[in-house]
Write a protein that holds these residues in place. Structure first.
Motif, PDB file in Angstrom:
ATOM      1  N   PHE A  11       0.854  -1.199   0.000  1.00  0.00           N
ATOM      2  CA  PHE A  11       0.000   0.000   0.000  1.00  0.00           C
ATOM      3  C   PHE A  11       0.890   1.250   0.000  1.00  0.00           C
ATOM      4  O   PHE A  11       0.691   2.190  -0.783  1.00  0.00           O
ATOM      5  CB  PHE A  11      -0.918  -0.011   1.228  1.00  0.00           C
ATOM      6  N   MET A  12       1.893   1.246   0.880  1.00  0.00           N
ATOM      7  CA  MET A  12       2.788   2.404   0.961  1.00  0.00           C
ATOM      8  C   MET A  12       3.516   2.593  -0.375  1.00  0.00           C
ATOM      9  O   MET A  12       3.688   3.719  -0.841  1.00  0.00           O
ATOM     10  CB  MET A  12       3.787   2.209   2.105  1.00  0.00           C
ATOM     11  N   LEU A  15       1.349   4.473  -2.626  1.00  0.00           N
ATOM     12  CA  LEU A  15       1.303   5.909  -2.319  1.00  0.00           C
ATOM     13  C   LEU A  15       2.558   6.616  -2.813  1.00  0.00           C
ATOM     14  O   LEU A  15       2.503   7.737  -3.312  1.00  0.00           O
ATOM     15  CB  LEU A  15       1.156   6.131  -0.807  1.00  0.00           C
ATOM     16  N   LEU A  16       3.693   5.939  -2.672  1.00  0.00           N
ATOM     17  CA  LEU A  16       4.960   6.597  -2.988  1.00  0.00           C
ATOM     18  C   LEU A  16       5.199   6.706  -4.491  1.00  0.00           C
ATOM     19  O   LEU A  16       5.652   7.729  -4.971  1.00  0.00           O
ATOM     20  CB  LEU A  16       6.130   5.870  -2.307  1.00  0.00           C
ATOM     21  N   TYR A  45      -2.627  11.661  -0.293  1.00  0.00           N
ATOM     22  CA  TYR A  45      -1.284  11.633   0.302  1.00  0.00           C
ATOM     23  C   TYR A  45      -0.480  12.854  -0.153  1.00  0.00           C
ATOM     24  O   TYR A  45       0.053  13.613   0.669  1.00  0.00           O
ATOM     25  CB  TYR A  45      -0.591  10.327  -0.096  1.00  0.00           C
TER      26      TYR A  45
END
Ligand code: FE2
Lengths: 259, 289
Positions: A11-12, A15-16, A45
């Motif tokens: 998930f991160m 986002l990145l 984000y």
């Protein structure tokens, strides 16, 4: 994937740089696809971090204009993912990014403007300390002066500038057209918060910054006086040194004395 | 034992500091965002101290990351404890979510898969937090935009089970129920009916926005009519629950928010008896259980 850690890393990753396989982990519905759903998080984000940066560097944002500031923020968000639990501290490395990136480094006043804004932020919520008074200074025993050192307010920030960046900052703060940037000579500006909780600032004279820097490093009064001999005669020096002390007290920069 | 009831509160926001200090408006309590005061000093803490003298407070955090697989952030918990000692809040809360992994913080409330292994993971972490802070906490339901393939139960079951096993309380966000119900196609009343009443300690109300496909939890509008209706239903179901309105963007003058809060008071007065609505404050949640 059933492992929570892998899911979170994935998930991160999305986002990145939205390159991860996160889409396979999320249900699509007729209302909206998995990608559409994840993109809500991805855009939130970036938006949230940009909002924080725009608050922290609002004068720089004005100076650069929306498009260029947006590009700068995106560069920063890419390079410095947040490692803090408090958004207030997310953007603390922006001046260094400006200094180190060729796209921005050649516009020297940008780095200085960013340093000024960071100094204001750091001064704003620095730790509260007592304010030293003239009476305490006057009441110091004779022996104290042999090894007298000074505690400053935690809000004291010295910013070194070589350009007219403070007038530029001031014009932006007052909603005026900033003057054209020009290179001057190295100048020290001090920012500090007084007991009214408002941050004050001024440019320091060469002699004052020389002794102030020593005092801030914890050097004692005798060392400071010695430094002043670079500027004043032996007769003048003690009075000048006391004069600086008195003004630091009057302006509420000092928190206390140690001996 | 009856749950404490603080009455009707608002979120304390920077824009309103001066108004609140100057006018001491009639509000039962304030909720603060903990992280805004986890700084060393200056205006934020000075205003907080001043306003705290006149109002009960609860603390609401956004960065505990209780659902993360990173170790619990002890530095964060230490600072939170320091703030708790300063504010002496009625209670503290955070979200049933994760915000950071591998020490990268999203600064967002990210959802969790609703399954047994996640429950076990979170329960033990809440227990550690409660032991560290020496008090029980409240966990809040999110607005969410994704459903994981590995979710195995409805969200309310997940929330209930965690609250029961960790022996913590629930901050039920009525708007978040409405938002998630729309985005994930369930009946908001089923959610309310599914929540264990004994665990509910506080309500959130807020406004949201619609992006054309999904409802987004933006806290930038007034509370909408369907959310007021769901609030009314929830009061009927749970009885008196301390209620506050969250507003984080497009913030109106204080007086307008106060008027919006009066709508909540009015609805509660219609659904509940004056006796039910008598303020019963508890300094320490520990004493309630
Ligand atoms: Fe909420």
């Amino acid at each position: 994937m059933s492992d929570l850690r892998e899911l979170q890393q994935c998930f991160m990753g999305y986002l990145l740089d939205d390159s991860s396989s996160m889409i396979d982990e999320v249900e699509s519905t007729p209302m909206l696809s998995a990608k559409g759903r994840l993109d809500i998080y991805a855009s939130a984000y970036v938006l949230r971090l940009k909002e924080a940066m725009t608050t922290d560097y609002d004068k720089l944002a004005l100076y650069l204009g929306d498009e260029r500031f947006d590009k700068l923020m995106e560069r920063y968000i890419d390079k410095f993912p947040s490692h803090t639990t408090n958004l207030r501290y997310f953007s603390v490395n922006l001046p260094e990014l400006i200094r180190d990136e060729p796209d921005y480094a050649h516009i020297a006043e940008l780095y200085e403007l960013a340093c000024i804004e960071r100094a204001f932020a750091d001064s704003f919520d620095a730790k509260d300390l007592q304010v030293a008074t003239i009476d305490t200074l006057a009441a110091l025993p004779e022996v104290a002066w042999e090894n007298l050192t000074f505690d400053f307010q935690k809000s004291v920030q010295i910013v070194w500038l070589e350009h007219n960046s403070f007038p530029i900052w001031k014009a932006l703060a007052d909603d005026e057209t900033p003057p054209k940037a020009e290179k001057l000579y190295p100048m020290a500006w001090i920012l500090w918060r007084r007991s009214d909780l408002v941050t004050h600032y001024k440019m320091l004279a060469t002699e004052e910054v020389a002794v102030l820097s020593l005092a801030l490093q914890g050097k004692n009064f005798a060392v400071m006086c010695e430094k002043l001999l670079d500027f004043y005669s032996e007769e003048e020096t003690p009075m000048k040194a006391i004069g600086f002390l008195q003004s630091w007290i009057a302006e509420e920069m000092l928190a206390g004395f140690k001996f | 034992m009856a749950r404490p009831f603080l009455g009707f509160g608002l979120g304390l926001r920077t824009d309103h500091y001066q108004y609140v200090i100057d006018n001491k408006p009639e509000v039962d309590w304030f909720e603060i965002i903990s992280e805004n005061y986890m700084v060393d000093g200056g205006k934020p803490l000075a205003h907080l101290d001043k306003i705290r003298q006149d109002y009960p407070m609860v603390m609401h955090g956004v960065s505990m990351s209780i659902g993360s697989t990173d170790p619990l952030n002890t530095d964060y918990l230490g600072k939170l404890k320091t703030l708790i000692d300063r504010v002496e809040p009625q209670w503290i809360s955070d979200h049933l979510c994760w915000t950071a992994v591998e020490h990268i913080n999203s600064h967002d409330l990210l959802p969790l898969p609703y399954n047994e292994s996640t429950i076990e993971h979170i329960v033990s972490r809440i227990q550690t937090v409660q032991d560290t802070l020496g008090r029980q906490m409240l966990i809040e339901n999110l607005s969410s935009y994704v459903t994981y393939n590995h979710s195995e139960m409805p969200e309310w079951e997940f929330v209930n089970e965690i609250a029961k096993r960790a022996d913590c309380y629930i901050l039920l966000d009525i708007n978040n129920i409405f938002v998630s119900a729309n985005n994930h196609h369930f009946e908001p009343k089923d959610y309310v009916n599914g929540i264990d009443s004994d665990r509910v300690m506080q309500f959130h109300l807020a406004g949201h926005s619609y992006n054309g496909q999904m409802i987004i939890d933006t806290h930038d509008h007034d509370v909408c009519d369907p959310v007021w209706a769901l609030y009314e239903y929830a009061l009927g179901h749970f009885g008196a629950v301390s209620t506050m309105i969250e507003r984080d963007d497009n913030i109106p003058p204080f007086i307008e928010l106060r008027q919006e809060l009066a709508i909540a008071e009015e609805i509660a007065a219609n659904v509940l008896t004056p006796q039910q609505l008598q303020i019963r404050s508890k300094l320490d949640l520990q004493g309630v259980a």
